[in-house]
Enzyme design. Structure first.
Site, PDB file in Angstrom:
ATOM      1  N   CYS A 101       0.827  -1.206   0.000  1.00 31.52           N
ATOM      2  CA  CYS A 101       0.000   0.000   0.000  1.00 31.52           C
ATOM      3  C   CYS A 101       0.864   1.261   0.000  1.00 31.52           C
ATOM      4  CB  CYS A 101      -0.984  -0.040   1.176  1.00 31.52           C
ATOM      5  SG  CYS A 101      -2.419   0.996   0.862  1.00 31.52           S
ATOM      6  N   HIS A 148      -3.519  -5.085   0.573  1.00 31.66           N
ATOM      7  CA  HIS A 148      -2.952  -5.604   1.831  1.00 31.66           C
ATOM      8  C   HIS A 148      -3.083  -7.130   1.833  1.00 31.66           C
ATOM      9  CE1 HIS A 148      -2.293  -1.860   4.090  1.00 31.66           C
ATOM     10  NE2 HIS A 148      -3.292  -1.402   3.367  1.00 31.66           N
ATOM     11  N   GLU A 156      -1.500  -9.297   3.312  1.00 30.47           N
ATOM     12  CA  GLU A 156      -1.267  -9.922   4.625  1.00 30.47           C
ATOM     13  C   GLU A 156      -2.581 -10.277   5.315  1.00 30.47           C
ATOM     14  OE1 GLU A 156      -0.784  -6.797   3.849  1.00 30.47           O
ATOM     15  OE2 GLU A 156      -1.251  -5.400   5.478  1.00 30.47           O
TER      16      GLU A 156
HETATM   17  N1  GLN Z   1      -1.862   6.701   2.992  1.00 31.70           N
HETATM   18  C1  GLN Z   1      -1.970   5.946   1.782  1.00 31.70           C
HETATM   19  C2  GLN Z   1      -3.337   6.092   1.152  1.00 31.70           C
HETATM   20  O1  GLN Z   1      -4.278   6.473   1.812  1.00 31.70           O
HETATM   21  C3  GLN Z   1      -1.666   4.486   2.020  1.00 31.70           C
HETATM   22  C4  GLN Z   1      -2.666   3.798   2.890  1.00 31.70           C
HETATM   23  C5  GLN Z   1      -2.182   2.469   3.421  1.00 31.70           C
HETATM   24  O2  GLN Z   1      -0.994   2.183   3.376  1.00 31.70           O
HETATM   25  N2  GLN Z   1      -3.070   1.656   3.943  1.00 31.70           N
HETATM   26  O3  GLN Z   1      -3.482   5.815   0.002  1.00 31.70           O
END
Ligand code: GLN
Length: 532
Positions: free
Chosen positions: A382, A507, A509
């Site tokens: 992310c 994500h 994970e």
């Molecule tokens: N802050 C980034 C976004 O909102 C990444 C978010 C995250 O890593 N879950 O896109």
């Protein structure tokens, strides 16, 4: 007819109620339809706006609900795909009570904690039982007995057990048996006191599991049995173990299945746990071959902030049968002057996990530059993908000021920007791009690891790789190997010539399982172990 197993905790927090609930589920859920419910006492509607250092990781479900990290344990241990309604919070409960009051549902009545709030709690649980046609519902009551904020849940559970009858509901209480230094003897008093507190509110536990650094002695079990009104064989030890994945086996050894069968008058399938147990043991073996992976983020003050990332690494190492050492690295220290090679140089691989905001961002970019230039295995998750794109844009594409608008809204080369659908969002709670989304993969390292061209992973973000830069990045060798079905969102990237340079906007994970590790984590650990 649904059976309800309610788990409460006493004496102190952090004993592992979530793991205990999940482990009981692991033992008896085979062949049954189950749901796992967590009752949280706080007034937030969900934990999505809480700092992970305060509350631990925010777990995201397929349906896009941001919920308590215990759902990670439930999904990993019980194998259920949870739904958002299964996480009750006092925020949700009160929100709906107040809406109903304004709507006139209680017209003429004084709206009270009992029966209106307790009915709301029970009503939601019964609705889940009905909708899921559940054989078993596991309910974990957050907090510790005696906390003001879980009192309403406990009263609701007392009523629920009464309504359901002897054979259909049971209480498991997790307590603590300390062995004070100098006294060197197991002490039962804290357990007696916390069961007494439960009794005061009309709840009699059917099983007490005592966390302890060693197995309870027969004498202490006898004492707890006598003072807490339950048979000795229903006093179990939640003994300290090297891996939480050994706990279902521990409970099985101590007869938990039988106790539940007898109490609930139901039969469980004798589950085949050999694969699970052997993988759990592999996690604790003193392997000669070990890898050291750094999690390079900023929520390092609390181990639980990256709980699922850690679990995904452990799942991978167990399946590869190699040792896993994890180092939490606060990338802010690189910004404060520490040399990146001194911080990550000794590691076999690095992860830059999800996150929000400026602190540590430049340090993450430095870690990624180091990994890319030194052929060190790297996995970006992310925010980690976004940092990898910023790094590549700056140092390979020659766009020196390339940045995310989250970090610098005024930068000229806005390589990471707010998604279109996010432009008009005002409220912070539950408004990100959340939940499971599909992506199509091109042939490459990632599709090979997934062994598929179509994948679905869970998301939680507002920003994306600016589509205007897809071409520049590709020309310089960064492969955008996974796109959203609309072909606009860069979901996966990879560097084909690198030992392992992979990142995803998702994500992965969150869906990793002991018996089926998340492919990108497996790939990272495998690459990190090669040549060792
Ligand atoms: N802050 C980034 C976004 O909102 C990444 C978010 C995250 O890593 N879950 O896109």
């Amino acid at each position: 007819m649904t059976k309800f197993i309610i788990v409460t905790g006493g004496v102190l927090s952090g004993l592992g109620k979530g793991i205990l609930t999940a482990s009981i589920g692991n033992l008896i859920s085979q062949g049954k339809t189950c749901a796992t419910i967590k009752c949280d006492g706080y007034l937030n509607v969900d934990p999505g706006t809480m700092n992970p250092v305060e509350h631990g990781e925010v777990f995201v479900l397929d349906d896009g609900t941001e919920c308590d990290m215990d759902f990670g344990h439930y999904e990993r241990f019980v194998g259920v795909t949870s739904k958002g309604d299964w996480n009750l919070t006092m925020g949700k409960i009160f929100q709906s009570i107040l809406e109903k009051e304004r709507h006139g549902n209680f017209l003429g009545k004084t709206v009270q904690f009992v029966p209106h709030v307790t009915d709301e709690i029970k009503g939601r649980i019964y609705a889940i039982a009905k909708e899921e046609r559940a054989d078993i519902i596991f309910i974990e009551i957050g907090g510790t007995i005696g906390d003001l904020e879980n009192g309403l849940y406990l009263e609701a559970m007392r009523q629920l057990a009464w309504e359901q009858g002897q054979d259909n509901a049971m209480f498991v209480h997790l307590s603590y048996v300390p062995i004070p230094t100098g006294v060197n003897e197991q002490k039962s008093k804290p357990t007696q006191m916390s069961v007494k507190l439960l009794n005061e509110i009309g709840i009699q536990p059917d099983v007490v599991v005592c966390r302890c650094s060693e197995y309870l002695t027969p004498a202490i079990r006898r004492k707890i049995s006598l003072f807490c009104n339950l048979p000795e064989e229903n006093v179990l030890t939640g003994v300290d173990v090297d891996s939480v994945y050994l706990i279902p086996g521990e409970l099985r050894k101590q007869g938990m299945e039988k106790i539940i069968e007898n109490k609930m008058r139901m039969k469980f399938k004798c589950s085949d746990c050999s694969t699970w147990d052997s993988l759990a043991k592999k996690m604790c073996n003193g392997h000669k071959k070990r890898v050291k992976i750094g999690i390079c983020g900023k929520y390092t003050a609390l181990g639980d902030s990256y709980a699922s990332v850690v679990e995904a690494l452990r799942h991978s190492s167990a399946n590869l049968d190699i040792g896993m050492d994890i180092e939490m690295i606060d990338t802010e220290k690189i910004e404060k002057g520490e040399k990146v090679e001194n911080v990550v140089g000794e590691l076999d691989g690095v992860i830059v996990p999800g996150g929000f905001g400026n602190r540590g961002w430049e340090g993450k970019i430095e870690v990624i530059r180091y990994a890319r230039e030194n052929n060190m295995p790297f996995l970006g998750i992310c925010l980690g993908l976004q940092a990898a794109v910023a790094e590549f844009s700056r140092n390979v594409c020659g766009l020196a000021d390339a940045n995310s608008t989250e970090m610098n809204p005024k930068t000229k080369n806005k390589v990471i920007t707010l998604m279109d659908e996010q432009q008009s969002v005002v409220d912070m709670g539950g408004t990100m791009r959340l939940g499971a989304y599909e992506a199509n993969l091109a042939e490459g390292i990632i599709s090979k690891l997934y062994n598929s061209k179509k994948v679905s992973e869970r998301h939680r973000h507002r920003y994306e790789v600016n589509p205007d830069y897809h071409k520049v990045l590709a020309e310089k060798g960064l492969v955008i190997s996974g796109l959203s079905p609309s072909k606009t969102l860069a979901e996966f990237i990879e560097l084909p010539k690198h030992k392992y340079f992979v990142a995803t906007q998702a994500h992965p994970e969150l869906k990793s399982k002991l018996e089926k590790p998340a492919p990108l984590f497996y790939g990272l650990v495998k690459a990190a172990s090669e040549g060792k």
